[in-house]
Design a protein around this motif. Sequence first.
Motif, PDB file in Angstrom:
ATOM      1  N   ALA A  42       0.820  -1.214   0.000  1.00 53.06           N
ATOM      2  CA  ALA A  42       0.000   0.000   0.000  1.00 53.06           C
ATOM      3  C   ALA A  42       0.851   1.259   0.000  1.00 53.06           C
ATOM      4  N   GLY A  43       2.075   1.152   0.526  1.00 51.36           N
ATOM      5  CA  GLY A  43       2.962   2.312   0.584  1.00 51.36           C
ATOM      6  C   GLY A  43       3.753   2.559  -0.677  1.00 51.36           C
ATOM      7  N   GLY A  44       3.678   1.638  -1.644  1.00 51.88           N
ATOM      8  CA  GLY A  44       4.340   1.882  -2.916  1.00 51.88           C
ATOM      9  C   GLY A  44       5.410   0.891  -3.312  1.00 51.88           C
ATOM     10  N   VAL A  45       5.599  -0.174  -2.536  1.00 47.07           N
ATOM     11  CA  VAL A  45       6.580  -1.197  -2.892  1.00 47.07           C
ATOM     12  C   VAL A  45       5.985  -2.102  -3.971  1.00 47.07           C
ATOM     13  N   ALA A  46       6.784  -2.404  -5.004  1.00 46.42           N
ATOM     14  CA  ALA A  46       6.266  -3.152  -6.148  1.00 46.42           C
ATOM     15  C   ALA A  46       6.385  -4.656  -5.984  1.00 46.42           C
ATOM     16  N   GLU A  47       7.342  -5.118  -5.201  1.00 44.54           N
ATOM     17  CA  GLU A  47       7.642  -6.546  -5.081  1.00 44.54           C
ATOM     18  C   GLU A  47       7.957  -6.843  -3.625  1.00 44.54           C
ATOM     19  N   VAL A  48       7.521  -8.001  -3.130  1.00 42.47           N
ATOM     20  CA  VAL A  48       7.793  -8.363  -1.739  1.00 42.47           C
ATOM     21  C   VAL A  48       8.367  -9.779  -1.676  1.00 42.47           C
ATOM     22  N   VAL A  49       9.461  -9.908  -0.924  1.00 40.06           N
ATOM     23  CA  VAL A  49      10.077 -11.196  -0.643  1.00 40.06           C
ATOM     24  C   VAL A  49      10.006 -11.406   0.865  1.00 40.06           C
ATOM     25  N   VAL A  50       9.511 -12.560   1.289  1.00 37.29           N
ATOM     26  CA  VAL A  50       9.385 -12.850   2.709  1.00 37.29           C
ATOM     27  C   VAL A  50      10.302 -14.012   3.069  1.00 37.29           C
ATOM     28  N   ALA A  51      11.184 -13.788   4.038  1.00 34.47           N
ATOM     29  CA  ALA A  51      12.078 -14.836   4.531  1.00 34.47           C
ATOM     30  C   ALA A  51      11.379 -15.585   5.652  1.00 34.47           C
ATOM     31  N   VAL A  52      11.150 -16.885   5.461  1.00 30.56           N
ATOM     32  CA  VAL A  52      10.313 -17.670   6.368  1.00 30.56           C
ATOM     33  C   VAL A  52      11.078 -18.888   6.877  1.00 30.56           C
ATOM     34  N   PRO A  53      10.611 -19.485   7.987  1.00 26.76           N
ATOM     35  CA  PRO A  53      11.213 -20.749   8.426  1.00 26.76           C
ATOM     36  C   PRO A  53      10.933 -21.823   7.376  1.00 26.76           C
ATOM     37  N   ALA A  54      11.949 -22.565   6.982  1.00 23.90           N
ATOM     38  CA  ALA A  54      11.795 -23.549   5.914  1.00 23.90           C
ATOM     39  C   ALA A  54      10.692 -24.555   6.230  1.00 23.90           C
ATOM     40  N   ALA A  55      10.578 -24.943   7.480  1.00 20.77           N
ATOM     41  CA  ALA A  55       9.602 -25.963   7.861  1.00 20.77           C
ATOM     42  C   ALA A  55       8.164 -25.462   7.781  1.00 20.77           C
ATOM     43  N   ASP A  56       7.978 -24.146   7.707  1.00 18.98           N
ATOM     44  CA  ASP A  56       6.633 -23.579   7.720  1.00 18.98           C
ATOM     45  C   ASP A  56       6.283 -22.887   6.406  1.00 18.98           C
ATOM     46  N   ARG A  57       7.031 -23.180   5.357  1.00 16.30           N
ATOM     47  CA  ARG A  57       6.799 -22.501   4.080  1.00 16.30           C
ATOM     48  C   ARG A  57       5.353 -22.672   3.598  1.00 16.30           C
ATOM     49  N   ALA A  58       4.798 -23.862   3.737  1.00 12.21           N
ATOM     50  CA  ALA A  58       3.444 -24.107   3.249  1.00 12.21           C
ATOM     51  C   ALA A  58       2.426 -23.236   3.976  1.00 12.21           C
ATOM     52  N   ALA A  59       2.598 -23.054   5.271  1.00 14.72           N
ATOM     53  CA  ALA A  59       1.671 -22.227   6.045  1.00 14.72           C
ATOM     54  C   ALA A  59       1.753 -20.764   5.604  1.00 14.72           C
ATOM     55  N   PHE A  60       2.956 -20.295   5.321  1.00 17.23           N
ATOM     56  CA  PHE A  60       3.109 -18.920   4.848  1.00 17.23           C
ATOM     57  C   PHE A  60       2.506 -18.761   3.449  1.00 17.23           C
ATOM     58  N   ALA A  61       2.720 -19.763   2.609  1.00 15.39           N
ATOM     59  CA  ALA A  61       2.173 -19.706   1.248  1.00 15.39           C
ATOM     60  C   ALA A  61       0.653 -19.649   1.274  1.00 15.39           C
ATOM     61  N   ALA A  62       0.048 -20.341   2.226  1.00 13.88           N
ATOM     62  CA  ALA A  62      -1.406 -20.341   2.341  1.00 13.88           C
ATOM     63  C   ALA A  62      -1.938 -19.002   2.841  1.00 13.88           C
ATOM     64  N   ALA A  63      -1.129 -18.295   3.621  1.00 11.94           N
ATOM     65  CA  ALA A  63      -1.588 -17.039   4.226  1.00 11.94           C
ATOM     66  C   ALA A  63      -1.378 -15.825   3.325  1.00 11.94           C
ATOM     67  N   LEU A  64      -0.376 -15.882   2.447  1.00 12.50           N
ATOM     68  CA  LEU A  64       0.028 -14.705   1.689  1.00 12.50           C
ATOM     69  C   LEU A  64      -0.419 -14.791   0.229  1.00 12.50           C
ATOM     70  N   PRO A  65      -0.538 -13.639  -0.434  1.00 11.85           N
ATOM     71  CA  PRO A  65      -0.883 -13.643  -1.857  1.00 11.85           C
ATOM     72  C   PRO A  65       0.165 -14.386  -2.680  1.00 11.85           C
ATOM     73  N   GLY A  66      -0.277 -14.960  -3.790  1.00  9.15           N
ATOM     74  CA  GLY A  66       0.644 -15.708  -4.641  1.00  9.15           C
ATOM     75  C   GLY A  66       1.725 -14.859  -5.274  1.00  9.15           C
ATOM     76  N   THR A  67       1.533 -13.544  -5.295  1.00 12.89           N
ATOM     77  CA  THR A  67       2.535 -12.655  -5.872  1.00 12.89           C
ATOM     78  C   THR A  67       3.726 -12.439  -4.943  1.00 12.89           C
ATOM     79  N   VAL A  68       3.591 -12.826  -3.696  1.00 11.79           N
ATOM     80  CA  VAL A  68       4.677 -12.669  -2.727  1.00 11.79           C
ATOM     81  C   VAL A  68       5.639 -13.850  -2.856  1.00 11.79           C
ATOM     82  N   GLN A  69       6.922 -13.547  -2.973  1.00  9.21           N
ATOM     83  CA  GLN A  69       7.924 -14.600  -3.098  1.00  9.21           C
ATOM     84  C   GLN A  69       8.414 -15.029  -1.727  1.00  9.21           C
TER      85      GLN A  69
END
Length: 220
Positions: A42-69
Amino acid sequence: MSAVGIVAAAGSGSRLGADLPKALVPLAGRPLVVWAVESLLAGGVAEVVVAVPAADRAAFAAALPGTVQLVDGGATRTASVRAGLAAAGPAADAVLVHDAARPLTPPEVVARVLAALATGAPAVVPVLPVVDTTVVVDEAGTVTAAVPRASLRRVQTPQGFDRAVLVAAYAALEDGVELTDDAAVVRAAGVAVGTVEGDERAAKVTVPHDLHLAGLQVGR
């Protein structure tokens, strides 16, 4: 100017008394990391990368938009930011590093950081004045001095950087060295760090009381 946001979200939720990563702890029904990512976008960033715990990647993927890496975070913040930098797309010439634990950062703070970078600042952080009396104590806990607070500031996130500056600063950081934030990394490389106005709503969620206060803000 195109900017990528890197969200550090690999920390545990132990201090919140949670049995899941801190970034997945819900605030008003949504994980903290979702709030943080939405603030960046919302503030103007075009791309977002989220560093997550490897064991919980699926949970983060389910919570976040597919455009987030998503990338696997490291055991330390430094390692997670390095991973985020390596994964960011080539188009961005600015990088904003944000904490998932600051879910209610207003988009206006993000916009102020981006605006400062657009004027040519190599690095910029949002800050607030220190309002409490601040003292120095000795090993016994006895007050030895009061620190003048007029020039003191509390540093928040997102912290913004010219991409080349941040990449070079991390490349110059010796292995094993851990600094408190990304501004400290670029300062260690001799880069001046500017400031913009922060916001009290960008408070960090660390313990259960912080989460309760954030919930009250959302409910207003």
